[in-house]
Design an enzyme around this catalytic site. Sequence first.
Site, mmCIF file in Angstrom:
data_model
loop_
_atom_site.group_PDB
_atom_site.id
_atom_site.type_symbol
_atom_site.label_atom_id
_atom_site.label_comp_id
_atom_site.label_asym_id
_atom_site.label_seq_id
_atom_site.Cartn_x
_atom_site.Cartn_y
_atom_site.Cartn_z
ATOM 1 N N MET A 28 0.863 -1.193 0.000
ATOM 2 C CA MET A 28 0.000 0.000 0.000
ATOM 3 C C MET A 28 0.891 1.232 0.000
ATOM 4 O O MET A 28 1.735 1.394 0.884
ATOM 5 C CB MET A 28 -0.932 -0.005 1.215
ATOM 6 C CG MET A 28 -2.005 -1.078 1.164
ATOM 7 S SD MET A 28 -3.111 -1.052 2.597
ATOM 8 C CE MET A 28 -2.060 -1.820 3.853
ATOM 9 N N ALA A 29 0.686 2.077 -1.014
ATOM 10 C CA ALA A 29 1.532 3.259 -1.178
ATOM 11 C C ALA A 29 1.447 4.163 0.042
ATOM 12 O O ALA A 29 0.357 4.500 0.516
ATOM 13 C CB ALA A 29 1.105 4.021 -2.435
ATOM 14 N N CYS A 114 -3.013 -1.621 -9.374
ATOM 15 C CA CYS A 114 -3.261 -0.259 -8.898
ATOM 16 C C CYS A 114 -4.270 0.443 -9.803
ATOM 17 O O CYS A 114 -4.084 0.503 -11.023
ATOM 18 C CB CYS A 114 -1.957 0.527 -8.857
ATOM 19 S SG CYS A 114 -2.158 2.198 -8.197
#
Length: 384
Positions: A28-29, A114
């Site tokens: 998760m960015a 994404c």
Amino acid sequence: MPTTAPTKNTTLQIGPHTVQPPVVLAPMAGITNAPFRTLCREFSGGKGLFVSEMITTRALVERNEKTMQLIHFDATEKPRSIQLYGVDPATVGKAVRMIAEEGLADHIDLNFGCPVPKVTRKGGGSALPYKRHLLRAILREAVSGAGDLPVTMKMRKGIDDDHITYLDAGRIAVEEGVTAIALHGRTAAQHYGGTADWEAIARLKEHVPEIPVLGNGDIWSAEDALRMVRETGCDGVVVGRGCLGRPWLFADLVAAFEGRTEDIARPSLREVADIMLRHAGLLGEWIGDESKGVVDFRKHVAWYLKGFAVGSEMRRRLAITSSLAELRAGLDELDLDQPWPAGADGPRGRTSGNNRVVLPDGWLKDPYDCAGVGEDAELDTSGG
């Protein structure tokens, strides 16, 4: 909680790496950096697989300073797992060879899931599997460049309900030597809205029996994880938003897969506050600046406090702190004897859905032609 663990084998094999129980932290960015992975791994007792946030292949090849920090792993992280994002096969190949030759990681995961516009507008993330030949070329470069390192991939069902790609992508992955596939049971258009399609996970497992399939989407509790395995036949689970503000979920997952239902965590607010302070402190150590660490931690405050009786003004105060002392002082003003609130195990994080997917011009005209996709489509920064 369930009374028994799944009846099927709960050991996941990723190349030479045995993952038991078969639980993976989703990349998760801006979230799954080294400090957060440390917390999750501590709660799991070192069991499971914990993947870095997204690393852009172009930025890695160019040795971008921020990217080189993001690929830092704690000495206790085994195996070290990097997720790569790339659109150009040549650049992906260079990045993978760099990782293999320099010993930067033990496992490489490729991002084809994404849904955010800055990624899909370049033809990357969840947009890319629509171009079958491009997907194949990237996987071929990655697997050939990785040497002995296992290469896995994470994807979504497709771009939208009219452009479903996961079965074709799964077959291409098997043919090109990918070790395992994780499927988020949503399309790019759904983002994180609606309900994840677990039936798609079951269909993918039937379609590619040669390699492990991991399920992702709507795992909010350990019971959800066990239910996904039972209902879909998947070989493991990938947990993302469910652990936001709840790194101890990995302790629950380990306990559930091992049949220890009495060990499910229900921390009091006092215990949660201690974890918040540790998280913020680890971020400061990692960044090298306490204040910047606390500022980076701000986005986690609401997730940690979900369900607890904390007024809106205090929530706002805690979300603008800039030192550990200030964060500690604010937390000490709360009623720390509050028990774990009912309902706090439910959904958290982003829930938006039904979004228009931003794609390159003419992207949907031909599912095979990938003309015009090249190095200029590579993002030059990693993470969030």
